[in-house]
Design a protein around this motif. Structure first.
Motif, PDB file in Angstrom:
ATOM      1  N   PRO A  23      80.008  57.540  50.780  1.00  0.00           N
ATOM      2  CA  PRO A  23      80.490  58.084  49.504  1.00  0.00           C
ATOM      3  C   PRO A  23      80.024  59.512  49.262  1.00  0.00           C
ATOM      4  CG  PRO A  23      78.596  56.687  49.127  1.00  0.00           C
ATOM      5  CD  PRO A  23      78.899  56.582  50.592  1.00  0.00           C
ATOM      6  N   CYS A  24      80.763  60.214  48.417  1.00  0.00           N
ATOM      7  CA  CYS A  24      80.309  61.532  47.971  1.00  0.00           C
ATOM      8  C   CYS A  24      78.924  61.319  47.355  1.00  0.00           C
ATOM      9  CB  CYS A  24      81.288  62.096  46.946  1.00  0.00           C
ATOM     10  SG  CYS A  24      80.746  63.657  46.252  1.00  0.00           S
ATOM     11  N   GLY A  25      78.873  60.412  46.364  1.00  0.00           N
ATOM     12  CA  GLY A  25      77.601  60.128  45.716  1.00  0.00           C
ATOM     13  C   GLY A  25      77.319  58.625  45.686  1.00  0.00           C
ATOM     14  N   ILE A  47      75.733  56.823  58.111  1.00  0.00           N
ATOM     15  CA  ILE A  47      76.253  56.698  56.741  1.00  0.00           C
ATOM     16  C   ILE A  47      75.727  57.870  55.919  1.00  0.00           C
ATOM     17  CG2 ILE A  47      76.290  55.300  54.635  1.00  0.00           C
ATOM     18  CD1 ILE A  47      75.755  52.853  56.258  1.00  0.00           C
ATOM     19  N   ARG A  48      76.619  58.502  55.178  1.00  0.00           N
ATOM     20  CA  ARG A  48      76.206  59.566  54.278  1.00  0.00           C
ATOM     21  C   ARG A  48      76.218  59.037  52.842  1.00  0.00           C
ATOM     22  NH1 ARG A  48      79.421  64.278  52.203  1.00  0.00           N
ATOM     23  NH2 ARG A  48      78.668  63.414  50.235  1.00  0.00           N
ATOM     24  N   GLY A  49      75.417  59.670  51.974  1.00  0.00           N
ATOM     25  CA  GLY A  49      75.463  59.312  50.566  1.00  0.00           C
ATOM     26  C   GLY A  49      74.681  60.362  49.791  1.00  0.00           C
ATOM     27  N   TRP A  52      71.350  63.588  45.126  1.00  0.00           N
ATOM     28  CA  TRP A  52      71.269  64.696  44.174  1.00  0.00           C
ATOM     29  C   TRP A  52      72.551  65.491  44.385  1.00  0.00           C
ATOM     30  CZ3 TRP A  52      67.212  63.782  47.778  1.00  0.00           C
ATOM     31  CH2 TRP A  52      66.090  63.153  47.232  1.00  0.00           C
ATOM     32  N   LYS A  53      73.404  65.533  43.369  1.00  0.00           N
ATOM     33  CA  LYS A  53      74.714  66.164  43.555  1.00  0.00           C
ATOM     34  C   LYS A  53      74.761  67.562  42.934  1.00  0.00           C
ATOM     35  CE  LYS A  53      77.511  64.692  45.371  1.00  0.00           C
ATOM     36  NZ  LYS A  53      77.612  64.801  46.862  1.00  0.00           N
ATOM     37  N   PRO A  54      75.106  68.572  43.724  1.00  0.00           N
ATOM     38  CA  PRO A  54      75.204  69.942  43.186  1.00  0.00           C
ATOM     39  C   PRO A  54      76.540  70.123  42.479  1.00  0.00           C
ATOM     40  CG  PRO A  54      75.720  69.937  45.541  1.00  0.00           C
ATOM     41  CD  PRO A  54      75.501  68.506  45.147  1.00  0.00           C
ATOM     42  N   SER A 200      87.095  66.225  54.173  1.00  0.00           N
ATOM     43  CA  SER A 200      87.156  65.792  52.775  1.00  0.00           C
ATOM     44  C   SER A 200      86.954  66.971  51.833  1.00  0.00           C
ATOM     45  CB  SER A 200      86.091  64.732  52.489  1.00  0.00           C
ATOM     46  OG  SER A 200      86.224  63.653  53.382  1.00  0.00           O
ATOM     47  N   HIS A 201      85.919  67.787  52.108  1.00  0.00           N
ATOM     48  CA  HIS A 201      85.665  68.919  51.217  1.00  0.00           C
ATOM     49  C   HIS A 201      86.591  70.094  51.490  1.00  0.00           C
ATOM     50  CE1 HIS A 201      82.080  66.513  50.380  1.00  0.00           C
ATOM     51  NE2 HIS A 201      82.181  67.039  49.182  1.00  0.00           N
ATOM     52  N   ILE A 202      87.164  70.168  52.696  1.00  0.00           N
ATOM     53  CA  ILE A 202      88.164  71.220  52.944  1.00  0.00           C
ATOM     54  C   ILE A 202      89.409  70.895  52.124  1.00  0.00           C
ATOM     55  CG2 ILE A 202      89.713  72.281  54.640  1.00  0.00           C
ATOM     56  CD1 ILE A 202      87.550  71.873  56.759  1.00  0.00           C
ATOM     57  N   ILE A 226      83.380  62.234  56.735  1.00  0.00           N
ATOM     58  CA  ILE A 226      84.476  61.867  55.825  1.00  0.00           C
ATOM     59  C   ILE A 226      83.940  61.036  54.660  1.00  0.00           C
ATOM     60  CG2 ILE A 226      86.664  60.592  55.675  1.00  0.00           C
ATOM     61  CD1 ILE A 226      87.217  61.335  58.572  1.00  0.00           C
ATOM     62  N   GLU A 227      84.384  61.405  53.452  1.00  0.00           N
ATOM     63  CA  GLU A 227      83.930  60.662  52.272  1.00  0.00           C
ATOM     64  C   GLU A 227      84.747  59.385  52.084  1.00  0.00           C
ATOM     65  OE1 GLU A 227      81.830  63.994  49.447  1.00  0.00           O
ATOM     66  OE2 GLU A 227      83.858  63.373  48.931  1.00  0.00           O
ATOM     67  N   VAL A 228      84.017  58.287  51.881  1.00  0.00           N
ATOM     68  CA  VAL A 228      84.644  56.969  51.733  1.00  0.00           C
ATOM     69  C   VAL A 228      84.048  56.281  50.510  1.00  0.00           C
ATOM     70  CG1 VAL A 228      84.938  54.721  52.843  1.00  0.00           C
ATOM     71  CG2 VAL A 228      84.904  56.770  54.233  1.00  0.00           C
ATOM     72  N   SER A 237      82.317  61.256  41.362  1.00  0.00           N
ATOM     73  CA  SER A 237      82.514  62.642  41.827  1.00  0.00           C
ATOM     74  C   SER A 237      83.545  62.624  42.955  1.00  0.00           C
ATOM     75  CB  SER A 237      81.187  63.239  42.322  1.00  0.00           C
ATOM     76  OG  SER A 237      80.623  62.462  43.352  1.00  0.00           O
ATOM     77  N   ASP A 238      84.243  63.746  43.120  1.00  0.00           N
ATOM     78  CA  ASP A 238      85.233  63.928  44.200  1.00  0.00           C
ATOM     79  C   ASP A 238      86.199  62.755  44.363  1.00  0.00           C
ATOM     80  OD1 ASP A 238      84.135  66.381  44.576  1.00  0.00           O
ATOM     81  OD2 ASP A 238      83.152  65.940  46.480  1.00  0.00           O
ATOM     82  N   LYS A 239      86.761  62.265  43.247  1.00  0.00           N
ATOM     83  CA  LYS A 239      87.625  61.076  43.324  1.00  0.00           C
ATOM     84  C   LYS A 239      88.938  61.321  44.074  1.00  0.00           C
ATOM     85  CE  LYS A 239      87.647  60.448  38.843  1.00  0.00           C
ATOM     86  NZ  LYS A 239      87.939  59.927  37.555  1.00  0.00           N
ATOM     87  N   GLU A 240      89.408  62.576  44.040  1.00  0.00           N
ATOM     88  CA  GLU A 240      90.708  62.866  44.681  1.00  0.00           C
ATOM     89  C   GLU A 240      90.656  62.780  46.200  1.00  0.00           C
ATOM     90  OE1 GLU A 240      93.341  63.480  42.872  1.00  0.00           O
ATOM     91  OE2 GLU A 240      92.251  63.570  40.967  1.00  0.00           O
ATOM     92  N   GLN A 241      89.478  63.028  46.763  1.00  0.00           N
ATOM     93  CA  GLN A 241      89.422  63.199  48.217  1.00  0.00           C
ATOM     94  C   GLN A 241      88.820  62.023  48.982  1.00  0.00           C
ATOM     95  OE1 GLN A 241      87.026  66.709  47.848  1.00  0.00           O
ATOM     96  NE2 GLN A 241      85.199  65.748  48.684  1.00  0.00           N
ATOM     97  N   GLN A 242      88.295  61.010  48.255  1.00  0.00           N
ATOM     98  CA  GLN A 242      87.610  59.932  48.983  1.00  0.00           C
ATOM     99  C   GLN A 242      88.618  58.886  49.469  1.00  0.00           C
ATOM    100  OE1 GLN A 242      83.544  59.179  48.051  1.00  0.00           O
ATOM    101  NE2 GLN A 242      83.816  59.900  45.968  1.00  0.00           N
TER     102      GLN A 242
HETATM  103 MN    MN Z   1      81.646  65.314  47.732  1.00  0.00          MN
END
Ligand code: MN
Ligand code: PEP
Length: 366
Positions: A23-25, A47-49, A52-54, A200-202, A226-228, A237-242
Motif C-alpha cells: 500500500p501507499c500507506g 512488501i512496501r508500506g 510516515w507519509k510526506p 504508480s507515482h509516475i 507498485i502500490e496495491v 492516500s493515493d486512491k487513484e493509482q493503487q
Molecule cells: Mn503513494
C-alpha cells in the motif's frame, strides 16, 4: 560506486523482474495483513508500506506512525516476505531498525535535500541494510546521484535507484513526467546500479500503471515498485493509482519480458543494417540543422541591418502551428514536435544573437 552488490544477491529472492508491492500507506493491522496474504502467492520480492507519509497538505492523512512498523513486520513474517518503509529522518531509521524492518527507501521529497540525505547517511553508518533512493521531485540527475553517493559513502553496498517520475508544471496525462532519458542516463553513468521503476507515482492513475510497467521492462529496468490496496477507492492516500491485488497479478502475468541480446545471426544482421540506416538519418538531421542555422544567421544579418528584433512572436507562433499540423500528419506526437521546435528555435536565436554581436564588435574595431 564500483562495489555495489547486485540486486539478486540481497537475499530477497531471485525472480526477474524484482517486484516491490504494497500500500501507499499502512492504515490498519487488518489492511496490511490482507495485502501481505494476497502478495504471498504472487511473484513479489518485497512488501512496501508507508508509515510516515510526506503529504502536500497538513490536513490530510500523515501516516499511521511508529505503531504501524510492528504490524508491517508481523505481516511480512507471517507471509515469508521482507518489508520496506520510507525513511525521511534519522529518527525514522532508529525506530524502523528496532522494529526489524528489512529495507528502506528514501522518498522523492527527501532526495531533494542534501542536508537531510546526509543526516540519513550518517545514521546508516555501519548498518548493513538495503536502501532504495527515489529520484528527486525535480528533474536533476546530479542531485539523484549525489544522494546515492552519500549513502554509498556511509559504507552501504546494497543500494538501488527508484524512478518515480518528475514534477512538472506542464499539463500531462501523468502525475509525474517519466523523462525516461534521466534514468537511462543514470544507467549509462552507473551501469552496476539496479534501477526500479515506480509506475504508480509516475501515472497517478491505475489505468496507466500497466503500460508504464511494460515500457520500464522494455528499457531494461531491473524491477517495479507498485502500490496495491485491498480497497483503493477508500484508501487514505493515493486512491487513484493503487491496484487491487488481483489487478497486480494480472499486470505481472501480462508483462512481456524481452532479452537484452540474442545470438540469431540473421536477426543480428538485420539489426545491424537498421542501425546503419539510423546512423545515416541522424547524420542527415545534423547536416540539415547546420544548414538551418546558417540560414538563421543570414536572417540575423538582415535583421541587424534593418534594426529588427531577433524574436518575432507572430513568426514563432506560425512555425509552431504549422509544424504541429504537419508533424502530427506524419504520426509524430504533439509533445515531441513542440519540444523539438522549441529547441531548434532557441538554437536559432543563439546563432542570430552571435551574428548580431559579431557585427557589433566589428563596428567597435572600426
Ligand atoms: Mn503513494
Ligand atoms: C510513496 O512511495 O508512497 C511516496 C511518497 O513516493 P514519492 O516519494 O515517490 O512521492
Amino acid at each position: 560506486m564500483t562495489e555495489l552488490i547486485p540486486l539478486y544477491s540481497w537475499g530477497f529472492g531471485q525472480g526477474f523482474p524484482f517486484i516491490i508491492a504494497g500500500p501507499c500507506g499502512i492504515e490498519s493491522r487488518t489492511q496490511i495483513n490482507e495485502i501481505a496474504e494476497s502478495l504471498n502467492t504472487q511473484n513479489v520480492n518485497l512488501i512496501r508500506g508507508g508509515i510516515w507519509k510526506p503529504r502536500t497538505r497538513p490536513d490530510s492523512f500523515q501516516g499511521i506512525g511508529e505503531e504501524g512498523l510492528k504490524w508491517l513486520k508481523e505481516a511480512g513474517l507471517a507471509n515469508g516476505l521482507p518489508v520496506a518503509v520510507e525513511v525521511a529522518h534519522p529518527r525514522h531509521i532508529e525506530q524502523a531498525l528496532s522494529a526489524g524492518i528489512d529495507c528502506f527507501w528514501i522518498g522523492a521529497r527527501t532526495t531533494v535535500n542534501p542536508f537531510l540525505v546526509q543526516e540519513i547517511a550518517n545514521a546508516l553508518l555501519g548498518v548493513d541494510i538495503p536502501v532504495f533512493v527515489k529520484n528527486p521531485i525535480n528533474p536533476d540527475l546530479e542531485l539523484w546521484i549525489g544522494a546515492l553517493e552519500r549513502i554509498y559513502n556511509s559504507g552501504l553496498r546494497k543500494i538501488a535507484a527508484i524512478h518515480r517520475g518528475f514534477s512538472s508544471y506542464e499539463k500531462s496525462k501523468y502525475r509525474n513526467a517519466p523523462n525516461w532519458q534521466i534514468p537511462i542516463e543514470l544507467k549509462r553513468r552507473i551501469p552496476n546500479l539496479p534501477i526500479i521503476c515506480d509506475p504508480s507515482h509516475i501515472s497517478g492513475n491505475k489505468s496507466l500503471v500497466s503500460s508504464l510497467s511494460q515500457t520500464a521492462m522494455d528499457l531494461s529496468f531491473d524491477g517495479l515498485m507498485i502500490e496495491v490496496h485491498p480497497d483503493p477507492k477508500n484508501a487514505l492516500s493515493d486512491k487513484e493509482q493503487q491496484l487491487l491485488p488481483l489487478e497486480l497479478k494480472e499486470l505481472l502475468n501480462s508483462l512481456i519480458l524481452r532479452q537484452q541480446s540474442v545470438d540469431d545471426v540473421i536477426f543480428l544482421n538485420l539489426l545491424e543494417e537498421l542501425r546503419h540506416r539510423i546512423d545515416k538519418i541522424d547524420e542527415d538531421i545534423l547536416n540539415m540543422m547546420a544548414e538551418r542555422m546558417s540560414v538563421a544567421r543570414e536572417i540575423g544579418q538582415y535583421k541587424r541591418e534593418n534594426n529588427m528584433t531577433i524574436l518575432q512572436v507572430e513568426r514563432w507562433n506560425e512555425i509552431l502551428r504549422t509544424r504541429q499540423k504537419s508533424g502530427m500528419q506524419k504520426d509524430l506526437t504533439r509533445e515531441f514536435i513542440i519540444q523539438l521546435f522549441e529547441k531548434i528555435h532557441s538554437e536559432s536565436i543563439h546563432h542570430q544573437t552571435r551574428v548580431m554581436n559579431l557585427i557589433e564588435i566589428r563596428k567597435e574595431v572600426k
